[in-house]
Design a protein around this motif. Structure first.
Motif, PDB file in Angstrom:
ATOM      1  N   ARG A  24       0.608  -1.364   0.179  1.00  0.00           N
ATOM      2  CA  ARG A  24      -0.032  -0.032   0.269  1.00  0.00           C
ATOM      3  C   ARG A  24       0.969   1.409  -0.318  1.00  0.00           C
ATOM      4  O   ARG A  24       2.365   1.142   0.082  1.00  0.00           O
ATOM      5  CB  ARG A  24      -0.834  -0.305   1.639  1.00  0.00           C
ATOM      6  CG  ARG A  24       0.046   0.510   2.022  1.00  0.00           C
ATOM      7  CD  ARG A  24      -1.030  -0.099   3.664  1.00  0.00           C
ATOM      8  NE  ARG A  24      -0.627  -0.525   4.888  1.00  0.00           N
ATOM      9  CZ  ARG A  24      -0.566  -0.941   6.058  1.00  0.00           C
ATOM     10  NH1 ARG A  24      -1.214  -2.246   5.120  1.00  0.00           N
ATOM     11  NH2 ARG A  24       0.146  -1.220   7.277  1.00  0.00           N
ATOM     12  N   THR A  26      -8.416   2.709  -5.052  1.00  0.00           N
ATOM     13  CA  THR A  26      -8.546   3.862  -5.386  1.00  0.00           C
ATOM     14  C   THR A  26     -10.617   3.547  -5.838  1.00  0.00           C
ATOM     15  O   THR A  26     -11.319   3.334  -5.913  1.00  0.00           O
ATOM     16  CB  THR A  26      -8.135   4.448  -6.980  1.00  0.00           C
ATOM     17  OG1 THR A  26      -9.240   6.362  -7.164  1.00  0.00           O
ATOM     18  CG2 THR A  26      -8.599   3.457  -7.515  1.00  0.00           C
ATOM     19  N   GLN A  33      -3.165   6.458  -8.468  1.00  0.00           N
ATOM     20  CA  GLN A  33      -1.738   7.110  -7.767  1.00  0.00           C
ATOM     21  C   GLN A  33      -3.191   7.791  -6.615  1.00  0.00           C
ATOM     22  O   GLN A  33      -4.301   8.244  -6.796  1.00  0.00           O
ATOM     23  CB  GLN A  33      -1.284   8.564  -8.328  1.00  0.00           C
ATOM     24  CG  GLN A  33      -0.173   7.749  -9.150  1.00  0.00           C
ATOM     25  CD  GLN A  33       0.991   6.591  -8.562  1.00  0.00           C
ATOM     26  OE1 GLN A  33       1.555   6.848  -7.584  1.00  0.00           O
ATOM     27  NE2 GLN A  33       1.397   5.434  -9.432  1.00  0.00           N
ATOM     28  N   PRO A  34      -2.482   8.438  -5.034  1.00  0.00           N
ATOM     29  CA  PRO A  34      -2.643   8.789  -4.102  1.00  0.00           C
ATOM     30  C   PRO A  34      -3.685  10.045  -4.792  1.00  0.00           C
ATOM     31  O   PRO A  34      -3.362  10.323  -5.143  1.00  0.00           O
ATOM     32  CB  PRO A  34      -2.051   9.126  -3.033  1.00  0.00           C
ATOM     33  CG  PRO A  34      -1.314   8.437  -3.607  1.00  0.00           C
ATOM     34  CD  PRO A  34      -0.520   7.977  -4.848  1.00  0.00           C
ATOM     35  N   ASN A  35      -4.588  10.158  -4.554  1.00  0.00           N
ATOM     36  CA  ASN A  35      -5.548  11.470  -4.944  1.00  0.00           C
ATOM     37  C   ASN A  35      -4.873  12.999  -3.334  1.00  0.00           C
ATOM     38  O   ASN A  35      -5.367  12.279  -1.949  1.00  0.00           O
ATOM     39  CB  ASN A  35      -7.052  11.647  -5.036  1.00  0.00           C
ATOM     40  CG  ASN A  35      -7.633  12.415  -4.868  1.00  0.00           C
ATOM     41  OD1 ASN A  35      -7.029  14.170  -4.500  1.00  0.00           O
ATOM     42  ND2 ASN A  35      -8.750  12.934  -5.522  1.00  0.00           N
ATOM     43  N   HIS A  88     -10.208   8.986   1.620  1.00  0.00           N
ATOM     44  CA  HIS A  88      -9.475   9.632   2.742  1.00  0.00           C
ATOM     45  C   HIS A  88     -10.793  11.576   3.087  1.00  0.00           C
ATOM     46  O   HIS A  88     -10.811  12.454   4.156  1.00  0.00           O
ATOM     47  CB  HIS A  88      -8.601  10.459   2.519  1.00  0.00           C
ATOM     48  CG  HIS A  88      -8.106  11.868   1.714  1.00  0.00           C
ATOM     49  ND1 HIS A  88      -7.423  11.696   0.855  1.00  0.00           N
ATOM     50  CD2 HIS A  88      -7.941  13.291   2.362  1.00  0.00           C
ATOM     51  CE1 HIS A  88      -7.277  12.388   0.027  1.00  0.00           C
ATOM     52  NE2 HIS A  88      -7.703  13.515   0.984  1.00  0.00           N
ATOM     53  N   LYS A 101      -4.357   7.637   5.388  1.00  0.00           N
ATOM     54  CA  LYS A 101      -4.575   7.399   4.463  1.00  0.00           C
ATOM     55  C   LYS A 101      -3.745   5.719   3.413  1.00  0.00           C
ATOM     56  O   LYS A 101      -2.606   5.968   3.348  1.00  0.00           O
ATOM     57  CB  LYS A 101      -4.657   8.540   3.071  1.00  0.00           C
ATOM     58  CG  LYS A 101      -5.023   8.203   1.389  1.00  0.00           C
ATOM     59  CD  LYS A 101      -5.370   9.260   0.829  1.00  0.00           C
ATOM     60  CE  LYS A 101      -5.474   8.817  -0.584  1.00  0.00           C
ATOM     61  NZ  LYS A 101      -6.298   9.421  -1.023  1.00  0.00           N
ATOM     62  N   ASN A 102      -4.195   4.767   3.152  1.00  0.00           N
ATOM     63  CA  ASN A 102      -3.655   4.089   2.827  1.00  0.00           C
ATOM     64  C   ASN A 102      -4.400   3.187   1.452  1.00  0.00           C
ATOM     65  O   ASN A 102      -5.490   2.987   1.558  1.00  0.00           O
ATOM     66  CB  ASN A 102      -4.225   2.690   3.925  1.00  0.00           C
ATOM     67  CG  ASN A 102      -3.083   3.126   4.766  1.00  0.00           C
ATOM     68  OD1 ASN A 102      -1.982   2.932   4.903  1.00  0.00           O
ATOM     69  ND2 ASN A 102      -4.141   3.552   6.550  1.00  0.00           N
ATOM     70  N   LEU A 103      -3.742   3.781   0.561  1.00  0.00           N
ATOM     71  CA  LEU A 103      -3.985   3.255  -0.720  1.00  0.00           C
ATOM     72  C   LEU A 103      -3.577   1.927  -1.588  1.00  0.00           C
ATOM     73  O   LEU A 103      -2.413   1.879  -1.276  1.00  0.00           O
ATOM     74  CB  LEU A 103      -3.811   4.027  -1.690  1.00  0.00           C
ATOM     75  CG  LEU A 103      -4.270   4.028  -3.953  1.00  0.00           C
ATOM     76  CD1 LEU A 103      -5.611   3.455  -3.481  1.00  0.00           C
ATOM     77  CD2 LEU A 103      -3.521   5.048  -4.205  1.00  0.00           C
TER      78      LEU A 103
END
Lengths: 157, 584
Positions: B269, B432, B465-467, B475, B491-493
């Protein structure tokens, strides 16, 4: 391919089709009556409801050939002289639809109910509509629309 | 009015409003009807600001290249964006038409009054109508965001009941949805889906495929993308079933049955601390030991499963390839975004592509609409000159739409002897929510489209990719409304989860809020404090306090809770807690 005769909304139609073709494809494609919707194709959602000899019938599985000689009424056939029926008008007045994809099925189901039982109680209404799914959540407004018609006919009685 | 992206992209008034010769007014917008009936709201705004009867206002179907590009219809932004743009455009048009009328009638503009598009000069018999003033001319001016708008106190349309757009057609069964479209020579199409995401087509039984084509159906194959099309819809349905039966699929390793919530917390993650609702590119601090003055420390795990949009009408699209041009009719929430990704995916010039919005079934986020549009486009390109109406089946919709991600929320908090939260930690784990086909560098648009993964030249699915935006994606609402001094938010993507995911209403918000509020109840009970009081004790935001108090008052919360001799809380005074009345 065989020829079958269907009486829909008071008019006779001759259509040529695979006799196994479910009624909904004939209605929507050959007869261009697109009010009944394909939702699941499994008789599980109610979007494809029509009336056959006054009975509420789902049109997405049963073959059109089963309905030769029957009186089929679709949601298009409920309007009289180009005017929505009292129930259709009640749906409009109550805003009883969000996206509207399931609405025609609900109108047909409620019409079939009221034709048999003009003053159903709450349990009877819910029983008649309970197989009709609405993902948007229009149910309470649908109940209000039906109630409006019941109250209206009561006041005219 | 607030800064408007809609007007920045489309400043010209002619992009928004056309006065039609018969006295009707056509409003153009990039926001589309997805069940929420934005068209009704926009018609009301235009009628109000233009002084034209609402029955003579039409809202155009959004078409790329013609109507304003307003991005995606999502996130409850349509009134803020299209609503304000149409309001400013209508006010600009009204002022402009008044000035034209003053010149045409040779009177001072202050003498003019408008009623349903008829402009009259007070105390004279001089009048002129909107269409007479407009003639066949365009406005030729830009929308003035500062054009004076009406005082809401004088509103005659906005705020009053109107019949929603399209409702009469829907209730009487007239064509309304993309599924209802009919065009000359149109073929009905169905996709033959793989047995699961990772399966790939090894071979087709040629004789079976021939029998299908001999029967008047077309078979389209591009790698593992397999479809049938026929003038007869039921023939297409049967052909798809037969073709699947005669196809041989490489099932690969298949999908492993695993506890999804276990995978959420153990898979690889991307972990980011969240401060003031914003993810930070920093290392996450491990969970600290409880503070020395902690009277109690609680832990809890909350879980949310995958959720489907489950639209009552499965996704659909119509596509027509005509020479170099391709037109797609779709219930996509973003026709311009879809066009851009289609252009990239199909290697076509953007000018050769048109995407036109036609309503589909209710949409609660990113469902199968865009994917169905690509499916239809691929079939249309393989069968040029014929309109293709591609309908997903119920099975397609349930199995292949992008779901809302499953989530896990791990919470830990300590309270002191006074029942004050002195440490708060939340880890949220999720896939996501952002897989709409936005064109982004590196082919990110096509990599989010389902069919692209199955074509001969397959595109690898995008690794999201993380927002990093404030309160976005998984989140959203992770940072609680409550004021805690010592917060650790993460936040864990999570990577390598089994199902496709994308946007569904409120994204991660409701799971985060459910976890926070459930945990607040746990803490209140541990502290022996009424849960409403416990919350009020941790709120600084005055509006939030008042909302909570108002809700508690309405519910007759008041003195509902009392402690028994052991200090446990019990409900009392339950008579004041009335069930909601039935609405009919």
């Amino acid at each position: 391919m065989t020829k079958i005769s269907l009486k829909v909304n008071g008019k006779m139609h001759e259509v040529e089709c695979d006799p196994a073709t479910p009624l909904i494809y004939i209605l929507r494609n050959q007869l261009e009556l697109v009010g009944a919707k394909l939702g699941c194709g499994l008789e599980q959602c109610g979007a494809c409801a029509v009336m056959v000899d006054g009975e509420h019938v789902l049109s997405c599985v049963r073959a059109a050939s089963e309905f030769a000689d029957a009186e089929i009424t679709t949601v298009e056939g409920l309007a009289k002289d180009g005017k929505p029926s009292a129930l259709q008008q009640a749906f409009i007045d109550e805003g009883a639809a969000q996206c509207g994809y399931c609405t025609a099925g609900l109108v047909v189901a409620a019409t079939a109910l009221l034709e048999k039982n003009p003053k159903p109680d709450d349990a009877e209404i819910r029983e008649a509509l309970h197989e009709h799914l609405c993902r948007c959540g229009s149910h309470l407004r649908v109940l209000k629309a039906i109630d409006r018609v019941i109250q209206g006919s009561a006041s005219h009685a | 009015m607030p800064d408007s992206n809609s007007l920045k992209k489309s400043p010209s008034l002619d992009k928004w409003i056309s006065i039609v010769s018969d006295g009707r007014v056509l409003i153009h917008t990039g926001k589309v009807d997805i069940g929420q009936r934005i068209s009704t709201a926009l018609a009301m705004i235009a009628a109000e600001e233009l002084d034209v009867d609402i029955s003579r206002i039409d809202i155009a179907r959004t078409e790329t290249g013609v109507d304003p590009d307003e991005g995606i219809t999502s996130g409850s932004n349509s009134m803020e964006e299209a609503g304000n743009a149409v309001r400013a455009a209508s006010a600009t048009a009204r002022r402009h038409l008044l000035s034209l009328a003053a010149d045409a009638l040779g009177v001072d503009v202050s003498t003019l009054e408008i009623s349903d598009g008829l402009i009259q000069s007070r105390g004279t018999n001089l009048s002129v109508t909107y269409p007479e003033l407009a003639g066949d001319q365009t406005f030729g001016i830009d929308v003035d965001p500062e054009a004076p708008v009406k005082d809401p106190a004088t509103y005659g349309v906005v705020g009053k009941p109107v019949v929603t757009r399209g409702l009469t057609e829907i209730v009487t069964g007239q064509p309304h949805f993309v599924q209802d479209m009919k065009m000359p020579g149109m073929l009905h199409a169905r996709i033959v889906r793989p047995p699961h995401y990772k399966a790939r087509l090894k071979s087709l039984d040629d004789s079976a495929a021939e029998r299908i084509t001999d029967n008047g159906c077309e078979v389209v194959r591009d790698g593992s993308f397999l479809a049938v099309a026929s003038a007869d819809e039921f023939a297409a349905v049967k052909a798809a079933e037969r073709l699947f039966e005669s196809s041989d699929w490489d099932l690969g390793e298949g999908l492993e049955p695993q506890d999804i919530f276990e995978r959420l917390v153990t898979n690889e993650r991307v972990s980011l601390p969240v401060v003031d609702g914003v993810p930070q590119k920093e290392v996450v601090k491990p969970l600290a030991s409880p503070p020395g003055d902690a009277a109690a420390t609680l832990k809890a795990r909350y879980e949310k499963p995958y959720l489907m949009h489950g639209s009552i009408g499965p996704s659909a699209a119509v596509a027509l390839a005509d020479g170099d041009k391709l037109t797609v009719w779709s219930h996509s929430q973003g026709v311009y975004v879809l066009r851009a990704s289609l252009s990239e995916a199909l290697g076509m010039e953007i000018e050769d592509l048109t995407v036109i919005h036609v309503p589909g079934s209710g949409c609660y986020g990113h469902n199968g609409a865009d994917d169905a549009a690509v499916d239809a486009a691929l079939i249309a390109l393989a069968i040029p000159g014929k309109p293709i109406l591609l309908k997903w089946t119920r099975e397609d919709e349930h199995a292949w739409e992008p779901y809302a991600s499953c989530m896990a929320m791990d919470l830990t908090a300590s309270i002191d002897g006074d029942g004050k939260v002195i440490a708060w930690s939340q880890d949220t784990y999720s896939d996501t929510y952002g897989m709409r086909p936005r064109p982004e560098p590196g082919g990110a648009g096509p990599a989010r489209l389902l069919a692209m993964q199955y074509r001969e030249e397959a595109v690898t699915p995008l690794v999201p990719q993380p927002n990093m935006s404030r309160h976005a994606g998984l989140h959203r609402n992770l940072d609680p409304l409550y004021s805690f001094e010592n917060k650790r938010l993460v936040k864990n993507l999570v990577r390598d989860l089994p199902l496709r995911t994308s946007a569904l209403r409120t994204l991660g918000a409701f799971a985060n809020v459910f976890a926070i509020e459930s945990f607040m109840d746990e803490l209140a009970e541990e502290a022996g404090i009424d849960p409403v009081t416990f919350r009020l004790n941790h709120l600084e935001d005055q509006r939030a306090k008042e909302v909570l108090q108002a809700a508690a008052d309405k519910l007759g919360w008041g003195l509902r809770c009392q402690k028994d001799e052991d200090g446990a809380l019990h409900l009392r005074n339950t008579k004041t807690f009335k069930p909601m009345p039935r609405s009919r």
